[in-house]
Structure formats: structure tokens, C-alpha cells
Design a protein around this motif. Structure first.
Motif, PDB file in Angstrom:
ATOM      1  N   VAL A  59      73.935  68.815  37.348  1.00 46.94           N
ATOM      2  CA  VAL A  59      74.975  69.758  37.952  1.00 46.94           C
ATOM      3  C   VAL A  59      74.626  69.635  39.464  1.00 46.94           C
ATOM      4  O   VAL A  59      73.530  69.858  39.897  1.00 46.94           O
ATOM      5  CB  VAL A  59      75.063  71.168  37.552  1.00 46.94           C
ATOM      6  CG1 VAL A  59      76.068  71.966  38.563  1.00 46.94           C
ATOM      7  CG2 VAL A  59      75.419  71.037  36.129  1.00 46.94           C
ATOM      8  N   GLY A  60      75.544  69.557  40.440  1.00 51.34           N
ATOM      9  CA  GLY A  60      75.333  69.521  41.711  1.00 51.34           C
ATOM     10  C   GLY A  60      76.237  70.600  42.330  1.00 51.34           C
ATOM     11  O   GLY A  60      77.226  70.817  42.164  1.00 51.34           O
ATOM     12  N   SER A  71      71.014  70.045  43.351  1.00 51.29           N
ATOM     13  CA  SER A  71      71.261  69.440  42.100  1.00 51.29           C
ATOM     14  C   SER A  71      70.075  69.933  41.256  1.00 51.29           C
ATOM     15  O   SER A  71      69.122  70.090  41.715  1.00 51.29           O
ATOM     16  CB  SER A  71      71.661  68.203  42.127  1.00 51.29           C
ATOM     17  OG  SER A  71      70.463  67.323  42.317  1.00 51.29           O
ATOM     18  N   ILE A  72      70.803  69.926  39.943  1.00 52.27           N
ATOM     19  CA  ILE A  72      69.776  70.299  38.993  1.00 52.27           C
ATOM     20  C   ILE A  72      69.785  69.523  37.810  1.00 52.27           C
ATOM     21  O   ILE A  72      71.061  68.929  37.388  1.00 52.27           O
ATOM     22  CB  ILE A  72      69.791  71.767  38.610  1.00 52.27           C
ATOM     23  CG1 ILE A  72      68.758  72.173  37.565  1.00 52.27           C
ATOM     24  CG2 ILE A  72      71.063  71.820  38.091  1.00 52.27           C
ATOM     25  CD1 ILE A  72      68.422  73.753  37.442  1.00 52.27           C
ATOM     26  N   ALA A  95      64.640  69.697  36.607  1.00 55.56           N
ATOM     27  CA  ALA A  95      64.185  69.351  38.124  1.00 55.56           C
ATOM     28  C   ALA A  95      65.262  69.525  38.997  1.00 55.56           C
ATOM     29  O   ALA A  95      66.674  69.404  38.850  1.00 55.56           O
ATOM     30  CB  ALA A  95      63.859  67.951  37.897  1.00 55.56           C
ATOM     31  N   SER A  96      65.045  70.043  40.174  1.00 52.86           N
ATOM     32  CA  SER A  96      66.095  70.221  41.452  1.00 52.86           C
ATOM     33  C   SER A  96      65.724  69.930  42.578  1.00 52.86           C
ATOM     34  O   SER A  96      64.494  69.565  43.069  1.00 52.86           O
ATOM     35  CB  SER A  96      66.209  71.885  41.528  1.00 52.86           C
ATOM     36  OG  SER A  96      65.015  72.462  41.722  1.00 52.86           O
ATOM     37  N   CYS A 156      81.012  72.750  43.017  1.00 53.76           N
ATOM     38  CA  CYS A 156      80.097  72.380  42.021  1.00 53.76           C
ATOM     39  C   CYS A 156      80.637  71.036  41.341  1.00 53.76           C
ATOM     40  O   CYS A 156      81.730  70.922  41.455  1.00 53.76           O
ATOM     41  CB  CYS A 156      79.800  73.329  40.837  1.00 53.76           C
ATOM     42  SG  CYS A 156      81.233  73.626  39.677  1.00 53.76           S
ATOM     43  N   ALA A 157      79.561  70.295  40.915  1.00 56.42           N
ATOM     44  CA  ALA A 157      79.904  69.040  40.256  1.00 56.42           C
ATOM     45  C   ALA A 157      79.315  68.739  38.902  1.00 56.42           C
ATOM     46  O   ALA A 157      78.012  69.075  39.064  1.00 56.42           O
ATOM     47  CB  ALA A 157      79.884  67.930  41.385  1.00 56.42           C
ATOM     48  N   ALA A 158      79.728  67.985  38.062  1.00 55.29           N
ATOM     49  CA  ALA A 158      78.892  67.722  36.957  1.00 55.29           C
ATOM     50  C   ALA A 158      78.807  66.280  36.734  1.00 55.29           C
ATOM     51  O   ALA A 158      79.986  65.382  37.056  1.00 55.29           O
ATOM     52  CB  ALA A 158      79.404  68.290  35.503  1.00 55.29           C
TER      53      ALA A 158
END
Length: 123
Positions: free
Chosen positions: A34-35, A50-51, A57-58, A96-98
């Protein structure tokens, strides 16, 4: 179909805080990175944070390091962006984005986007 719905935007004074949420449906959220991205008036959309899907991790763009925190709760199909010490330069529509793979400022456009939420920081 896949939907990403952002919430939590609004108007805040400089130095204040806001928390954004992004709730997903129609996909197996836990296996997607996800960002968060943002677009200010007259500017191109830019990567914010992002994660990863596993391990959490981010990464962050330099301008928000130490002020923004990205997190996720896979049980709720939701990702978050907590923003502290906001500046007028943070004013933008936040998206947000996936994506199946990890997102950075240099990866191809994400697979799925939300509709965006406005964040306005007054001086």
C-alpha cells in the motif's frame, strides 16, 4: 470490483496533525503493498510513503520523514497515514494505492487507486 476509500482529510493549522485511513474491498488486502501519494494544485502526483505486504517495511519521501507514519491493519483491510507537524507545503489531495509489489517513487503506476481526500494546511 476493487475499491479503495480514503477518509480523514480536512483543514488543519500548520503544526497540527491529521490521520488518513484507506479501507480496501474486493481484493486480498494482506498480500498487497500500500502506498500514499499526493497531488498539490498545479503539480504532478508525488509519492509520499509505502508499506510492504509482509513484514511492514516502509519508506518515505524525504520531505515527510520524521513527520508522517504509514501503517496497516490487515484484519480491518485498512491502511493509515498519520501526519504530524503539518506544513502548508503538505496541502494536497492524498491518494492511497494498492499494488502487488512494493511501491516506491520510481515503480510503475499502482494497480489500484482510491478517489483521494483533501488535506489543507493553513499557515
Amino acid at each position: 470490483q476493487v475499491q479503495l476509500v480514503e477518509s480523514g482529510g480536512g483543514l488543519v493549522q500548520a503544526g497540527g496533525s491529521l490521520g488518513l485511513s484507506c479501507t480496501a474491498s474486493g481484493l486480498t488486502f494482506s498480500i498487497y503493498a500500500v502506498g500514499w501519494f499526493r497531488q498539490a494544485p498545479g503539480k504532478e502526483r508525488e509519492f509520499v510513503a509505502s508499506i510492504s505486504a509482509i513484514g511492514g517495511a516502509s519508506i518515505y519521501v524525504d520531505s515527510v520523514k520524521g513527520r508522517f507514519t504509514i501503517s496497516r491493519d490487515d484484519a480491518k483491510n485498512t491502511a493509515y497515514l498519520q501526519m504530524y507537524n503539518l506544513e502548508p507545503a503538505d496541502t494536497a489531495v492524498y491518494y492511497c494505492a494498492a499494488n502487488p509489489s512494493f511501491l516506491t517513487a520510481y515503480t510503475r503506476p499502482p494497480a489500484y487507486w482510491g478517489q483521494g481526500t483533501q488535506v489543507t494546511v493553513s499557515s
